[in-house]
Design a protein around this motif. Structure first.
Motif, mmCIF file in Angstrom:
data_model
loop_
_atom_site.group_PDB
_atom_site.id
_atom_site.type_symbol
_atom_site.label_atom_id
_atom_site.label_comp_id
_atom_site.label_asym_id
_atom_site.label_seq_id
_atom_site.Cartn_x
_atom_site.Cartn_y
_atom_site.Cartn_z
ATOM 1 N N ASN A 204 -1.327 -11.734 -4.468
ATOM 2 C CA ASN A 204 -2.604 -12.456 -4.500
ATOM 3 C C ASN A 204 -3.567 -11.821 -5.485
ATOM 4 O OD1 ASN A 204 -1.771 -14.287 -2.517
ATOM 5 N ND2 ASN A 204 -2.497 -13.000 -0.846
ATOM 6 N N ILE A 205 -3.553 -10.489 -5.550
ATOM 7 C CA ILE A 205 -4.410 -9.785 -6.502
ATOM 8 C C ILE A 205 -4.016 -10.140 -7.935
ATOM 9 C CG2 ILE A 205 -5.072 -7.500 -7.373
ATOM 10 C CD1 ILE A 205 -4.723 -6.440 -4.518
ATOM 11 N N LEU A 206 -2.718 -10.247 -8.189
ATOM 12 C CA LEU A 206 -2.235 -10.569 -9.537
ATOM 13 C C LEU A 206 -2.641 -11.979 -9.954
ATOM 14 C CD1 LEU A 206 1.388 -9.083 -9.474
ATOM 15 C CD2 LEU A 206 -0.687 -8.044 -10.384
ATOM 16 N N THR A 211 -9.257 -10.242 -11.722
ATOM 17 C CA THR A 211 -8.632 -8.918 -11.624
ATOM 18 C C THR A 211 -8.658 -8.231 -12.983
ATOM 19 O OG1 THR A 211 -7.160 -9.730 -9.886
ATOM 20 C CG2 THR A 211 -6.561 -7.670 -10.959
ATOM 21 N N SER A 212 -9.184 -7.013 -13.017
ATOM 22 C CA SER A 212 -9.315 -6.286 -14.289
ATOM 23 C C SER A 212 -8.034 -5.542 -14.616
ATOM 24 C CB SER A 212 -10.475 -5.287 -14.199
ATOM 25 O OG SER A 212 -10.185 -4.256 -13.278
ATOM 26 N N ILE A 213 -7.927 -5.152 -15.874
ATOM 27 C CA ILE A 213 -6.740 -4.414 -16.322
ATOM 28 C C ILE A 213 -6.684 -3.045 -15.662
ATOM 29 C CG2 ILE A 213 -7.821 -3.358 -18.355
ATOM 30 C CD1 ILE A 213 -5.189 -4.019 -19.853
ATOM 31 N N THR A 214 -7.851 -2.479 -15.311
ATOM 32 C CA THR A 214 -7.886 -1.187 -14.614
ATOM 33 C C THR A 214 -7.257 -1.312 -13.227
ATOM 34 O OG1 THR A 214 -9.924 -0.606 -15.790
ATOM 35 C CG2 THR A 214 -9.388 0.680 -13.841
ATOM 36 N N SER A 218 -3.852 0.506 -11.817
ATOM 37 C CA SER A 218 -3.890 1.255 -10.564
ATOM 38 C C SER A 218 -2.778 0.798 -9.618
ATOM 39 C CB SER A 218 -5.262 1.083 -9.894
ATOM 40 O OG SER A 218 -5.302 1.734 -8.648
ATOM 41 N N LEU A 219 -2.560 -0.518 -9.542
ATOM 42 C CA LEU A 219 -1.478 -1.052 -8.709
ATOM 43 C C LEU A 219 -0.118 -0.582 -9.203
ATOM 44 C CD1 LEU A 219 -2.560 -4.759 -8.069
ATOM 45 C CD2 LEU A 219 -2.312 -2.955 -6.353
ATOM 46 N N LEU A 220 0.068 -0.590 -10.523
ATOM 47 C CA LEU A 220 1.338 -0.151 -11.097
ATOM 48 C C LEU A 220 1.599 1.315 -10.747
ATOM 49 C CD1 LEU A 220 3.787 -0.680 -12.921
ATOM 50 C CD2 LEU A 220 2.377 -0.013 -14.868
#
Length: 366
Positions: A204-206, A211-214, A218-220
């Motif tokens: 859902n965040i993706l 959603t920012s690149i930061t 962080s998720l990665l």
């Protein structure tokens, strides 16, 4: 009573008097690099979010730009907008509304307010509020109306902003692809309930446009931390760092594929030097490149299609373009696909894919 305004003409060294105060005049326009209407509107569209624009604002800008005199009178071909193009649009609101996909007069005025507050246009009103051109010697030298000088003076800034945004979007696509692969790995792991709950919300965040690149990075990093301990304890499949198998006899590898083997990688040509190396003896079909075929399920039918996939993979894995070019020159298309496939399979473990790929060029056997 005569009103005069003193300014400097484009390219002139001496000031000259304008016939009417407050009008938009060619002599008062800023200098900027010539740019076509299409290129300018494309850049504005890409950088719209950074400029504070909405899609409806873009419709009005498109309508305004369409009234600039940018067509060759003889060939009717599109010419770039230059500092010598009159940037003040004196078309009526009725005509502007027609070209702005049927906006009402009231809506159009609201958009003018918005564009002016963002520093993209300037309204130059005559005493009676009408818009009309000013001529001198039979040619238009200025006008009362909507002045696009602020937009054109920022054209280079907007183009750079659009390029930066496009680069970020490409990086985002690559990061999201890596996250998608890590999520599929995490599904098979025994994880605590709170970790599983957070993992369920990652998709859902993706999907969120905000959603920012930061946040993506962080998720990665978080997902790589989940997968890393498992990779350290479990048996790993053979990859770049595993012991290479004996080089197969060249005669045992057929040079041609049969017509019945529709899945063979027919159009991936091997480099001449690859006959002396242990290069992917197990790769017989496109589906054998498991990681690559997951992202690009359709087998490429031409050499150009293979190269396109290689460059896309390089961007996704954040590999320098020069490294990709050097690799293609040294080991060829087929080996590059094999190595990129191995790197993408171990993306969670590899700190720098660029350095990893470059070091593999030095390997005597692969």
């Amino acid at each position: 009573m005569n009103h005069t305004s003193t300014t400097v003409r484009v390219g002139a060294t001496q000031p000259c008097a304008l016939p009417f105060a407050g009008m938009g005049a060619i002599a008062a326009q800023p200098f900027f690099k010539p740019i076509t209407r299409r290129a300018l509107l494309a850049a504005v569209n890409t950088a719209a979010k950074g400029l504070g624009l909405r899609s409806s604002n873009l419709v009005v800008l498109d309508a305004l730009l369409s009234f600039l005199a940018c067509r060759d009178p003889q060939t009717q071909s599109e010419r770039p907008i230059t500092p010598l193009t009159l940037l003040t649009v004196y078309a009526s609101n009725d005509r502007l509304c027609q070209r702005a996909k049927g906006l009402t007069d009231r809506q159009l005025r609201r958009h003018f307010d918005k564009l002016e507050s963002l520093g993209l246009i300037t309204r130059r009103d005559s005493n009676n509020g009408k818009r009309f051109p000013i001529k001198e010697g039979g040619r238009v030298i200025g006008a009362y109306g909507i002045d696009l000088s602020p937009l054109l003076s920022r054209a280079e800034e907007i183009v750079n902003l659009a390029q930066k945004h496009e680069a970020e979007q490409q990086e985002l696509r690559g990061l999201k692809a890596r996250i998608g692969k890590l999520i599929s790995v995490c599904v098979d792991l025994s994880l605590p309930a709170h970790v599983t709950e957070r993992l369920a919300g990652v998709r859902n965040i993706l999907r969120r446009a905000t959603t920012s690149i930061t946040e993506i990075r962080s998720l990665l990093h978080w997902l790589q931390g989940l997968v890393a301990p498992v990779n350290q304890t479990q048996e790993r499949p053979a990859t770049i760092e595993s012991t290479p198998e004996p080089t197969p006899c060249p005669r045992s590898i057929p040079n041609k594929t049969t017509a019945t083997d529709g899945q063979n990688v027919r159009h991936i040509e091997r480099h001449k030097s690859e006959s002396q190396k242990n290069v992917s003896s197990e790769i017989k079909r496109w589906s054998d490149l498991k990681s690559i075929s997951a992202f690009f399920p359709n087998e490429p039918q031409t050499q150009e299609a293979c190269l396109s996939i290689i460059w896309s993979l390089g961007q996704m894995l954040r590999i320098n373009e020069k490294t990709v070019a050097d690799g293609l020159a040294k080991i060829g298309i087929f080996s590059m696909l094999v190595r990129l496939n191995a790197i993408s399979e171990k993306s969670a473990e590899i700190v720098s894919a660029d350095r990893y790929l470059r070091s593999s060029f030095q390997a005597s056997s692969w």
